[in-house]
Design a protein around this motif. Structure first.
Motif, short mmCIF file in Angstrom:
data_model
loop_
_atom_site.label_atom_id
_atom_site.label_comp_id
_atom_site.label_asym_id
_atom_site.label_seq_id
_atom_site.Cartn_x
_atom_site.Cartn_y
_atom_site.Cartn_z
N ALA A 96 7.48 5.90 0.40
CA ALA A 96 7.26 4.85 1.40
C ALA A 96 6.14 3.92 0.96
O ALA A 96 5.01 4.36 0.72
N ILE A 97 6.45 2.66 0.83
CA ILE A 97 5.47 1.64 0.47
C ILE A 97 5.43 0.61 1.61
O ILE A 97 6.46 0.05 1.97
N GLU A 98 4.25 0.39 2.15
CA GLU A 98 4.10 -0.55 3.26
C GLU A 98 3.75 -1.93 2.71
O GLU A 98 2.85 -2.07 1.89
N VAL A 99 4.48 -2.92 3.16
CA VAL A 99 4.23 -4.30 2.75
C VAL A 99 3.78 -5.08 3.97
O VAL A 99 4.41 -5.02 5.04
N THR B 257 19.48 -5.15 -4.32
CA THR B 257 19.34 -5.98 -3.13
C THR B 257 19.58 -5.12 -1.91
O THR B 257 20.64 -4.49 -1.78
N VAL B 258 18.60 -5.07 -1.01
CA VAL B 258 18.62 -4.15 0.13
C VAL B 258 18.37 -4.93 1.42
O VAL B 258 17.49 -5.80 1.46
N PRO B 259 19.13 -4.61 2.49
CA PRO B 259 18.85 -5.25 3.79
C PRO B 259 17.47 -4.85 4.31
O PRO B 259 17.06 -3.69 4.18
N VAL B 260 16.75 -5.80 4.87
CA VAL B 260 15.39 -5.56 5.36
C VAL B 260 15.22 -6.23 6.71
O VAL B 260 15.69 -7.35 6.92
N VAL B 261 14.54 -5.51 7.62
CA VAL B 261 14.18 -6.08 8.92
C VAL B 261 12.66 -6.16 8.98
O VAL B 261 11.98 -5.14 8.85
N SER C 32 0.84 -1.20 0.00
CA SER C 32 0.00 0.00 0.00
C SER C 32 0.88 1.24 0.00
O SER C 32 2.04 1.22 0.38
N GLY C 33 0.29 2.34 -0.45
CA GLY C 33 0.97 3.63 -0.48
C GLY C 33 -0.02 4.69 -0.87
O GLY C 33 -1.24 4.51 -0.74
N THR C 34 0.47 5.79 -1.38
CA THR C 34 -0.42 6.85 -1.87
C THR C 34 -0.02 7.22 -3.29
O THR C 34 1.16 7.16 -3.66
N HIS C 35 -1.01 7.60 -4.07
CA HIS C 35 -0.80 8.08 -5.43
C HIS C 35 -1.57 9.37 -5.59
O HIS C 35 -2.79 9.39 -5.41
N GLU D 171 7.98 -1.18 6.22
CA GLU D 171 7.90 -0.04 5.31
C GLU D 171 9.17 0.00 4.47
O GLU D 171 10.29 -0.01 4.99
N LEU D 172 8.99 0.05 3.16
CA LEU D 172 10.12 0.06 2.22
C LEU D 172 10.18 1.39 1.48
O LEU D 172 9.16 2.03 1.25
N ASP D 173 11.39 1.77 1.11
CA ASP D 173 11.60 2.95 0.27
C ASP D 173 11.73 2.46 -1.17
O ASP D 173 12.72 1.83 -1.53
#
Length: 431
Positions: free
Chosen positions: A418-421, A373-377, A281-284, A396-398
């Motif tokens: 910001a995109i929330e997964v 490839t990005v580190p994610v927690v 999800s996010g905003t457009h 939340e991912l950039d």
């Protein structure tokens, strides 16, 4: 020679008024949205109006083609004999100009959106096209895949032509309506009854069929008028030289391949796909949107008592990301966003787990989207009862870190950075 009818056929009348209503709606839409699209307070509405504008444009194009085909195969009413020669010539030439305009305007709009360039900001802006959100309309291939400088020049030229022809449409509509009212209420010759059945037909002598040379002159005059408008607009809209190129996204030599998965040593789990989902999800344009990935696979080994042996590998089909909006979904499938043709999968792999207390845990790993490839927690909750586990997590991912939308919207002016997964998983202990 067959007898000329007293009025247009029902099909011709229906097509005429449908197209007329569509054109009358397009003019104010186009004038308003060209300014509103750059106003943050009106951007969300302007974006929706822009999508409607495109859809109505394709409707006009389709209806016009049908009307031209119908007119070529059906005779039309003759003009009154008392009309002067120049009036008859102007009337027929104007009709040709209208037909040309109703075809050329949607086509220039199609060329413009295919270029993937916004002339208002002089910046790339790749937006897919759909017809009222029902199905996607492909962009013109040789325009969409042209070099960057060429796409910019095409965008300015096509929008310039589109704009000039729009003003031409305003003038032609005014002349057309004025002439119709003049014939109805001043000349009283019943011309308006040809297209408006409620008006009474007036019997009287009619003009003879024009000579073939006159017909061609009328057609060339009408087509020439539209051609002049289009060329003048294209020339007037020539862009200034580029002072600096737009932001360029990283380019990978080739799509990375998913390696074979090395199993963890903790308890293995079988995912119940029907009861699980991965959503984003996010905003457009300031308005929220949500979507899901319909195709993915997960291999999980997890035990709260054996975090060192726990592991999770999730592979997602990038082409399966859908929001339910045909325009957004078409954009997601483009080269600037997920680019499934080059990068068919995204991959999350976690091999470090930490207990946070109670049913809360944290998975550390890497997420690969496209070539990045990005580190994610990923924080998540784990609950188990009778061998059935439920897992819920949110991160939340950039999107800019993954080279998503960087050419059109690196600053997040349209789509939030910001995109929330979120993940919701139901799984059973594997035997």
């Amino acid at each position: 020679m067959s007898e000329r009818p007293n009025r247009y056929s029902a099909v011709a009348i229906t097509l005429h008024w449908l197209i007329a209503l569509a054109i009358l709606s397009m003019i104010p839409m186009g004038l308003w949205m060209s300014d509103a699209i750059n106003d943050p307070a009106q951007q969300a509405l302007a974006y929706r109006v822009f999508q409607i504008h495109k859809s109505v444009g394709f409707l006009i194009l389709t209806l016009t083609v049908l009307r031209v085909l119908w007119r070529l195969s059906h005779p039309v009413p003759a003009l009154p004999l008392e009309m002067k020669g120049w009036e008859q010539f102007a009337a027929r030439a104007t009709h040709v100009a209208f037909y040309a305009l109703m075809i050329a305007m949607p086509l220039t709009g199609w060329v413009y959106v295919s270029s993937g360039w916004a002339v208002t900001t002089d910046h790339p802006l790749a937006v897919a096209t759909s017809w009222f959100g029902l199905f996607g309309i492909p962009h013109i291939g040789f325009v969409e895949h042209a070099a960057e400088v060429a796409r910019r020049n095409i965008a300015f030229a096509s929008m310039g032509a589109h704009t000039f022809m729009a003003w031409g449409a305003v003038v032609l509509v005014a002349l057309h309506v004025g002439a119709a009212l003049k014939h109805q209420f001043l000349n009283r010759d019943g011309v308006l009854a040809h297209m408006v059945p409620v008006f009474k037909h007036v019997d009287g002598p009619t003009a003879a069929e024009p000579k073939a040379s006159t017909k061609w002159a009328e057609r060339m005059a009408g087509l020439g008028l539209i051609a002049v408008l289009a060329v003048a607009g294209a020339i007037a809209a020539r862009p200034a030289p580029m002072t600096e190129g737009p932001a360029k996204a990283p380019v990978a030599a080739s799509a990375p391949q998913d390696a074979d998965v090395v199993a963890g040593t903790a308890q293995a789990w079988t995912i119940d796909k029907a009861q699980s989902n991965i959503a984003f999800s996010g905003t457009h344009s300031g308005a929220p949107f949500t979507g899901t990935f319909g195709e993915w696979d997960a291999k999980v080994w997890f035990d709260p008592a054996d975090l060192a042996g726990s592991k999770a590998v999730v592979t997602i089909s990038t082409a399966s990301g859908k929001t339910g909006d045909a325009t957004k979904d078409g954009s997601l499938g483009g080269a600037e966003w997920f680019d499934p043709a080059t990068y068919p999968t995204a991959r999350f792999e976690a091999d470090s787990f930490t207990a946070l207390g109670g049913n809360r845990f944290e998975a550390r790993g890497t997420l690969r989207i496209k070539s990045m490839t990005v580190p994610v927690v990923l924080p998540f909750t784990f609950n188990e009862a009778s061998g059935v586990a439920t897992v819920e997590g949110k991160v939340e991912l950039d999107r800019t870190a993954f080279d998503l939308g960087m050419a059109s919207d690196a600053a997040g002016s349209w789509v939030s950075k910001a995109i929330e997964v979120t993940i919701k998983v139901r799984a059973e202990r594997a035997s």
